[in-house]
Design an enzyme around this catalytic site. Structure first.
Site, PDB file in Angstrom:
ATOM      1  N   GLU A 191      -6.289  -8.190  -0.618  1.00 60.00           N
ATOM      2  CA  GLU A 191      -6.701  -8.306   0.785  1.00 60.00           C
ATOM      3  C   GLU A 191      -8.196  -8.056   0.875  1.00 60.00           C
ATOM      4  O   GLU A 191      -8.734  -7.204   0.156  1.00 60.00           O
ATOM      5  CB  GLU A 191      -6.021  -7.243   1.657  1.00 60.00           C
ATOM      6  CG  GLU A 191      -4.533  -7.369   1.811  1.00 60.00           C
ATOM      7  CD  GLU A 191      -3.962  -6.236   2.685  1.00 60.00           C
ATOM      8  OE1 GLU A 191      -4.727  -5.617   3.455  1.00 60.00           O
ATOM      9  OE2 GLU A 191      -2.764  -5.962   2.561  1.00 60.00           O
ATOM     10  N   GLU A 237       0.820  -1.218   0.000  1.00 66.20           N
ATOM     11  CA  GLU A 237       0.000   0.000   0.000  1.00 66.20           C
ATOM     12  C   GLU A 237       0.856   1.271   0.000  1.00 66.20           C
ATOM     13  O   GLU A 237       0.830   2.052   0.963  1.00 66.20           O
ATOM     14  CB  GLU A 237      -0.958  -0.011   1.191  1.00 66.20           C
ATOM     15  CG  GLU A 237      -1.958  -1.143   1.112  1.00 66.20           C
ATOM     16  CD  GLU A 237      -3.050  -1.059   2.170  1.00 66.20           C
ATOM     17  OE1 GLU A 237      -2.832  -0.436   3.227  1.00 66.20           O
ATOM     18  OE2 GLU A 237      -4.128  -1.619   1.937  1.00 66.20           O
TER      19      GLU A 237
HETATM   20  C1  GAL Z   1      -4.256  -3.100   4.986  1.00 60.93           C
HETATM   21  C2  GAL Z   1      -2.786  -3.441   5.131  1.00 60.93           C
HETATM   22  C3  GAL Z   1      -2.595  -4.736   5.886  1.00 60.93           C
HETATM   23  C4  GAL Z   1      -3.433  -4.741   7.129  1.00 60.93           C
HETATM   24  C5  GAL Z   1      -4.877  -4.503   6.745  1.00 60.93           C
HETATM   25  C6  GAL Z   1      -5.848  -4.528   7.894  1.00 60.93           C
HETATM   26  O1  GAL Z   1      -4.448  -1.778   4.661  1.00 60.93           O
HETATM   27  O2  GAL Z   1      -2.205  -3.565   3.861  1.00 60.93           O
HETATM   28  O3  GAL Z   1      -1.238  -4.892   6.203  1.00 60.93           O
HETATM   29  O4  GAL Z   1      -2.988  -3.758   8.010  1.00 60.93           O
HETATM   30  O5  GAL Z   1      -4.978  -3.247   6.148  1.00 60.93           O
HETATM   31  O6  GAL Z   1      -7.151  -4.360   7.428  1.00 60.93           O
END
Ligand code: GAL
Length: 682
Positions: A317, A153
């Site tokens: 994710e 990110e």
């Molecule tokens: C994302 C990040 C992850 C984790 C996740 C939690 O933004 O890339 O490492 O922190 O959020 O929702």
């Protein structure tokens, strides 16, 4: 150079941090058993593992990661290997303080958190390249390695002296002379004339924040600087593993607005990745909007990500249940996990990955949702719902080669425009809401299952029957000409209030709109009225009256035809919607922001006139059911999703196979449970 992702299954897996469990090998054993059970076929590893991989400068320990590759390969799994630059080890910051980020006010960070390095620091770039080279040398040949995940990110910016120097170089390359810079920034205003390049400094609360051209250039520079850093990161990977594709996880769609990512121009960045991937965290089950409304906004965000390269993309994710950073961290209701996961697939995602596979035991994300939670069990509700999605993705394998149905409708959005509009010191900061406007225009099409592509000003317009270009405040002359060419050749265009006011330097157009814009819309812009929240105008159109909120442009009509008129205020009787024939096409100017019903009626007419509604073998009764089509070479998959806590019925108009259950269904009524998903094929 680009490399292709070579996998024949949908990916199902996600972030995995075994380095947190090295003293519990039995947990890692069990994790891999649970992965098998849930049809998890990929692990994303190494994201924040630098301290574990290189505990001291130049001393590496890959043993634990070797073991994870072995385990993944033993069960035919895939590995997505991350470069660890998103969080640096302490020794690096201690020894080379230049890598620490400097804030806007000039203060320098101490070691801590993540995502806080300088993008210019030569030392940081060198150290990152060293560890990336080691990773590529060691794992580049592993058969399980399918994808590089660069850092995490990317975001934020650094204001240190190195970055100020890089900014000045960037400006020199753009403007060549100080005269050009002064003219572009209208720098005589408040005596801001630059007399030397050294005087140029990024916008700062202690200095300039009102040179609008400077503010915008800084944002453009931050994107370019981040991409430059990313390009430096991937150099050893391209050299050693040219066939392994590269991605970095983009962001977007977070509550409450489900806004497109703001700080970096992803339309630009996407040109540098082989495949787009992103992190999707809608707050399903919130208390301020219907599931269908959030589904519409989330559909849009998926379409945005697909449209960046006009290709399938990956969910890198998503959460199996809840997150730990929404204002309220509510878990998904039963069924919602399948609903949300398959929505992404319906829009063109080839992966459903999670943050995270195994919940961390401590620190800030210890209560973030995970596939395997502190219960260490495969009997939890969440685990079972994840396993269900795993099974669905296996059943959907025949759809893996398909793409989202090509769109005849495109909506233009533009980062320069978004930033400029927000910084325009005009209108109302409370109500401008560019992205919400895009959502409002998108809504009709989503509700009627009409595919939409979200395009940039660089994209070709000619594949589309209808191009919608809302609130295009900052528009280059080149783009005004592109619009005119498109319409002259037979395209149909919709533009709105607040369009065509400034050029790419943030300088006002003099003497009215650029000629091409005037030709295309056949009207001349006069002024914008900004309404207070309790003030409204009304528009009479389509034999109805609609409320006007927030903004009303007045235009003088030239060659256009007026389709609607304002009812109130000093401009009562003047045009609020016009239609102009320009060459073989037509262009509509929507002069006011209206209640949603106006857009619905307007687009309904255009959809009929231009034949935009898809022919589907499934009929639905209301907008809370969405039907998206993935297809290839005549084979179609119809993803039918009930975005409601109430049951729904759809009617199949011929006999079809439902792919998730494998059952054939005769033509007729098909019941959908709350949040249900069916995927039909012929
Ligand atoms: C994302 C990040 C992850 C984790 C996740 C939690 O933004 O890339 O490492 O922190 O959020 O929702």
């Amino acid at each position: 150079m680009t490399a292709k992702l070579n996998v024949s299954d949908f990916l199902h897996g996600g972030d995995y941090n075994p380095e947190q469990w090295l003293d519990h090998p039995e947990i890692i054993d069990q994790d891999f058993n649970f992965f098998k059970e849930a049809n998890i076929n990929d692990v994303t590893v190494g994201i924040f593992s630098w301290a574990q991989l290189e505990p001291e400068e130049g001393k590496f320990d890959f043993s634990w990661l070797d073991d994870i590759f072995d385990r993944a390969e033993a069960q035919n799994g895939h590995v997505i290997l991350a470069t660890p630059s998103g969080a640096k080890p302490r020794w690096l910051a201690d020894k080379y303080p230049e890598v620490l980020r400097t804030n806007e006010d000039g203060s320098k960070n101490i070691f801590g958190e993540r995502h806080n390095h300088c993008y210019t620091s030569p030392v940081y770039r060198q150290k990152v390249q060293e560890i990336n080279r080691k990773l590529a040398e060691r794992y580049g040949h592993r058969k399980s390695l399918i994808l590089w995940h660069i850092s995490n990110e990317f975001g934020g910016s650094c204001y240190c002296d190195l970055c100020q120097g890089a900014f000045r170089d960037w400006l020199k390359a753009k403007y060549h002379t100080l005269d050009n810079l002064n003219r572009a920034y209208w720098a005589k205003f408040w005596s801001h004339t630059y007399t030397s390049w050294d005087q140029v400094h990024s916008p700062s609360p202690l200095g300039d924040q009102t040179l609008l051209g400077l503010n915008l250039d800084w944002k453009r520079f931050v994107t370019d600087r981040t991409i430059d850093f990313y390009e430096a990161e991937i150099k050893p990977l391209r050299e050693l593993t040219p066939n392994i594709p590269i991605t970095t996880n983009f962001m977007g769609g977070n509550p409450p607005e489900s806004h497109v990512h703001y700080d970096l121009d992803y339309q630009k960045f996407a040109q540098h990745v082989d495949i787009v991937s992103w992190d999707s965290y809608p707050n399903w089950a919130n208390d301020y909007e219907s599931t269908a409304h959030l589904a519409m906004k989330t559909a849009l965000m998926n379409d945005v990500m697909r449209s960046l390269k006009h290709q399938n993309y990956l969910i890198m994710e998503s959460t199996p249940s809840q997150v730990n950073w929404h204002p309220y961290n509510r878990a998904k209701l039963p069924g919602m996990h399948q609903m949300g996961s398959l929505q992404q697939v319906a829009h063109g995602a080839d992966a459903v990955n999670y943050f995270q596979l195994h919940q961390s035991r401590g620190s800030s994300e210890m209560f973030h949702g995970a596939v395997i939670t502190h219960q260490l069990s495969d009997k939890t509700r969440v685990f079972k719902e994840v396993a269900q999605v795993g099974q669905d993705l296996v059943n959907l394998k025949p759809a893996k080669v398909t793409h989202h149905q090509a769109a005849k409708v495109a909506i233009v959005y533009d980062y320069d425009n978004m930033w400029a509009l927000d910084d325009s010191r005009n209108y109302s900061n409370e109500t401008k809401k560019y992205w919400r406007t895009i959502q409002e225009h998108y809504q009709y099409f989503w509700e009627h299952d009409i595919p939409v592509e979200l395009i940039s000003t660089q994209d070709d317009l000619t594949p589309y029957t209808l191009v919608i270009d809302p609130m295009h405040f900052m528009m280059s002359e080149a783009f005004t000409e592109k619009l005119r060419d498109y319409v002259q050749q037979g395209g149909h265009l919709v533009g709105t209030y607040m369009t065509g006011l400034v050029d790419k330097n943030f300088l006002a157009y003099l003497g009215g709109w650029p000629k091409a814009l005037h030709d295309v819309y056949g009207v001349e812009f006069q002024e914008t009225t900004t309404l207070y929240p309790k003030q409204h105008n009304h528009v009479a159109a389509f034999d109805k009256t609609y409320t006007v909120n927030d903004y009303a442009d007045t235009v003088t009509v030239d060659t256009a035809q007026s389709l609607a008129t304002y009812q109130d205020d000093f401009f009562a009787g003047s045009s609020a919607l016009t239609k102009n024939t320009c060459g073989k096409g037509t262009a509509y100017y929507v002069a006011a922001r209206t209640e949603e019903a106006f857009l619905e009626d307007f687009y309904d007419q255009l959809a009929d006139e231009f034949g935009l509604k898809p022919e589907l073998p499934i009929e639905k009764q209301g907008p809370t059911v969405s039907i998206q089509v993935r297809e290839k070479a005549g084979q179609q998959f119809f993803f039918v999703i009930n975005f409601s806590e109430k049951p729904a019925t759809v009617t199949t108009t011929k006999s079809l196979t439902e792919v998730l259950s494998g059952q054939n269904v005769a033509a007729g009524a098909q019941a959908l449970k709350p949040f249900d998903v069916k995927v039909y094929t012929v």
